[in-house]
Structures are given as C-alpha cells and as structure tokens.
Design a protein around this motif. Structure first.
Motif, mmCIF file in Angstrom:
data_model
loop_
_atom_site.group_PDB
_atom_site.id
_atom_site.type_symbol
_atom_site.label_atom_id
_atom_site.label_comp_id
_atom_site.label_asym_id
_atom_site.label_seq_id
_atom_site.Cartn_x
_atom_site.Cartn_y
_atom_site.Cartn_z
ATOM 1 N N LYS A 230 -37.812 6.991 39.416
ATOM 2 C CA LYS A 230 -36.971 6.773 38.236
ATOM 3 C C LYS A 230 -37.754 6.209 37.055
ATOM 4 O O LYS A 230 -37.446 6.510 35.905
ATOM 5 N N PHE B 152 -31.690 12.134 37.651
ATOM 6 C CA PHE B 152 -32.155 10.751 37.688
ATOM 7 C C PHE B 152 -31.647 10.017 38.922
ATOM 8 O O PHE B 152 -32.396 9.281 39.576
ATOM 9 N N GLU B 153 -30.379 10.231 39.273
ATOM 10 C CA GLU B 153 -29.783 9.476 40.381
ATOM 11 C C GLU B 153 -30.396 9.836 41.738
ATOM 12 O O GLU B 153 -30.242 9.082 42.709
ATOM 13 N N CYS C 263 -29.573 4.012 31.769
ATOM 14 C CA CYS C 263 -30.757 4.846 32.008
ATOM 15 C C CYS C 263 -30.522 6.267 31.518
ATOM 16 O O CYS C 263 -31.392 6.873 30.884
ATOM 17 N N LYS D 181 -33.636 10.150 42.216
ATOM 18 C CA LYS D 181 -35.018 9.661 42.223
ATOM 19 C C LYS D 181 -35.098 8.281 42.875
ATOM 20 O O LYS D 181 -34.093 7.592 43.051
ATOM 21 N N SER E 26 -37.148 10.941 33.985
ATOM 22 C CA SER E 26 -37.571 9.594 34.349
ATOM 23 C C SER E 26 -37.730 8.791 33.066
ATOM 24 O O SER E 26 -37.630 9.339 31.962
ATOM 25 N N ASP F 275 -35.744 4.349 43.426
ATOM 26 C CA ASP F 275 -35.543 3.143 42.619
ATOM 27 C C ASP F 275 -36.837 2.343 42.527
ATOM 28 O O ASP F 275 -36.881 1.136 42.846
#
Length: 311
Positions: free
Chosen positions: A207, A147-148, A277, A150, A229, A152
């Motif tokens: 994300k 996730f990090e 998230c 991806k 995501s 913003d």
C-alpha cells in the motif's frame, strides 16, 4: 498484472542520434502553433501556468552564455540531457546562445540556465526547468491491483549512499511496518541491510512506498503517484519538470517529518483510514495526467525554450 511504461533505452539513444543527424526544416513557431491547435483552451491555460513556473527568470541586462545550441550536437555524458534538450532546441537557430547545467543540480546557477532540477525556494529564478533524463525519471504505471488488496506495509528499496537515507534505515530497518532493503553492496549502508533488487511490479503489492530524495529528487515518485499505492516521504526540497514544489501533503502523498520520527504514526493512521488513502490516490493519479499528455508536454517544452531564448 500491473504495466510499467518506460522508454526503451536502445530506441531512445537511436532516436537521440537521429535527431542530431537528420536535417530540420521546420521553424519552432510553426511547431508551437501546430501543437496549440490541438489543445483545448483549458489545456493551453494549464500549460501557460506551467511554462511560467518552469521559466520565471526576468533579465534586465545581457547574460553571459557559454554555449550555443549547436554544442548540443556533440553529446557528452550524461548524454540523455543533451538528447532531451536538443529534441526541442533543434527547431531554433542553432547559433542561439544558452547556458545549461546538466546532472543532479541542487544549487541555483549564477546566470539563467537550463537544468533538470533546482532547489525549492523563493530565489530559484535562474534555474529554468526542462524535461531532462526522461528514460530514468519519467516512468508511469497502469496499476490494476486495488488498494484494499495490497499489504498494510511500506516497502523501500534503494541505494544507501546519502546520510539521510542511512539515518532512515538505521531507524526503521527492523520495523514491523516496513520492508526495507539496501540494493548497493559497496559505497555506503550496512551489509545486513542488503537485499536483492525487486521489480516495480512487486513494489505494487504494498500500500505504501518509500520515496526518499537521493542526490536530488526521488526518481520513483512519478511512477508511485501514477499507481494505486501511495508515496511516503518528507516534504520535497528539490523539484524537476514534475513540479514537486506544488505537491500537497495529505493530498498527493503521505508526509513524514524530516527526522522521520512520525513514520509509524502516519502509517497506522492511513492504514486505519482507507477512505483517505483512496482520495490521495485519486488526486495523485489526476496530478500525473498532464505529464502523460504528449501534446501538452511538447507544447510546454517548446514554449519554455522560446521564453528562455527571448530573454
């Protein structure tokens, strides 16, 4: 590289016609017991909760029926609904009566009927959910992009035919937090919104992924929730076999208001709180697992039909 798991449509149609042509000698009770023997007590309990959720109807008098199971052997468009129902119904007496309402159903039938979708409300007992139109609606993801890593941003691609989708694009098409695109060239929307379709895999570099209902449910919600995501959407008003009515805002997805007015606020909040998230992704992935278990899915499908016919 992310992997997308969806049914090959050619093989799906071959399998559907094979079920219609091939004779069946196994009774549904034997099938149910065989499946039940392969499940743990916890899985059976989970299935029974789902079966009650899908088929809540309780008849007190004879209910008119316009079809019998044998009618499913003559599939009409959309054929997938016939194939998916007959996959399990063929193990029952082919002269048993049933009602079905195939397609994008957003109303509650007058009499109990097999449907793909129903409104989320207190009085939807006549809508008996079955897992229908599987090639389109049940697509899963194995996402190896953390996730990090991806973007913003929130991506959204779709056909702009409905008024609520038009209103969303009108508000946010040029918003710097969004990458929106209309994929239909005729039938609605605006020409300046049109962008080429992109693959599911390319969606996964973002994300956040927009999940707006269409004629009934949002068909992309299931694969989004199985990825790394997060789905961004208003509270759902229609549900399918996926039990969208049980999803919880802030637990399984990011909820925005029905007028979309707090989209920026929500995106900025979750961009600045990655730990929340990650928790949503974990919950969403876990939620999807029961629908990815073939034995549980088969057991639930047989039991829903058994309950419906017993009524």
């Amino acid at each position: 590289m992310p992997q997308v798991f969806k049914q090959n449509k050619i093989l799906y149609y071959i399998h559907g016609y094979k079920n219609i042509i091939a004779p069946n000698k196994i009774n549904y009770k034997r099938k149910i017991q065989s499946l039940k023997n392969k499940l743990s007590k916890e899985e059976i309990a989970s299935c029974e909760e789902r079966i009650h959720y899908y088929c809540q109807t309780c008849l007190t008098q004879s209910t008119p029926a316009n079809h019998i199971i044998k009618d499913l052997k003559k599939p009409q468009n959309p054929k997938a609904y016939y194939f998916d129902t007959y996959e399990y119904a063929r193990f029952f007496d082919e002269n048993l009566k049933l009602n079905f309402a195939f397609g994008d159903v957003t109303h509650v039938p007058e009499f109990p009927a097999i449907v793909k979708s129903r409104p989320i409300c207190d009085d939807n007992q006549n809508s008996v959910l079955l897992k229908l139109d599987k090639p389109r609606h049940f697509v899963w993801i194995k996402d190896d992009i953390p996730f990090e890593k991806k973007k913003d941003l929130m991506i959204g691609r779709g056909g702009i035919y409905q008024e609520h989708r038009y209103k969303f694009f009108e508000q946010y098409f040029n918003n710097p937090l969004c990458d929106l695109g209309q994929v239909n060239e005729v039938g609605g929307g605006k020409s300046e919104w049109i962008k080429p379709k992109i693959s599911i895999e390319k969606h996964l570099s973002y994300k956040f992924i927009l999940s707006l209902q269409g004629n009934d449910v949002a068909s992309n919600l299931k694969w989004i929730m199985s990825s790394n995501s997060i789905a961004v959407m208003p509270k759902p008003t229609v549900e399918t076999w996926f039990m969208e009515g049980t999803l919880i805002a802030g637990v399984h997805y990011i909820e925005i208001k029905n007028d979309y007015s707090n989209l920026e606020e929500q995106l900025n909040y979750y961009i600045n709180h990655p730990e929340k998230c990650l928790e949503i992704i974990k919950n969403a992935n876990e939620y999807c697992k029961k629908f990815q278990n073939k034995i549980m899915e088969d057991y639930c499908s047989f039991r829903v039909l058994e309950k419906y016919f017993d009524l």
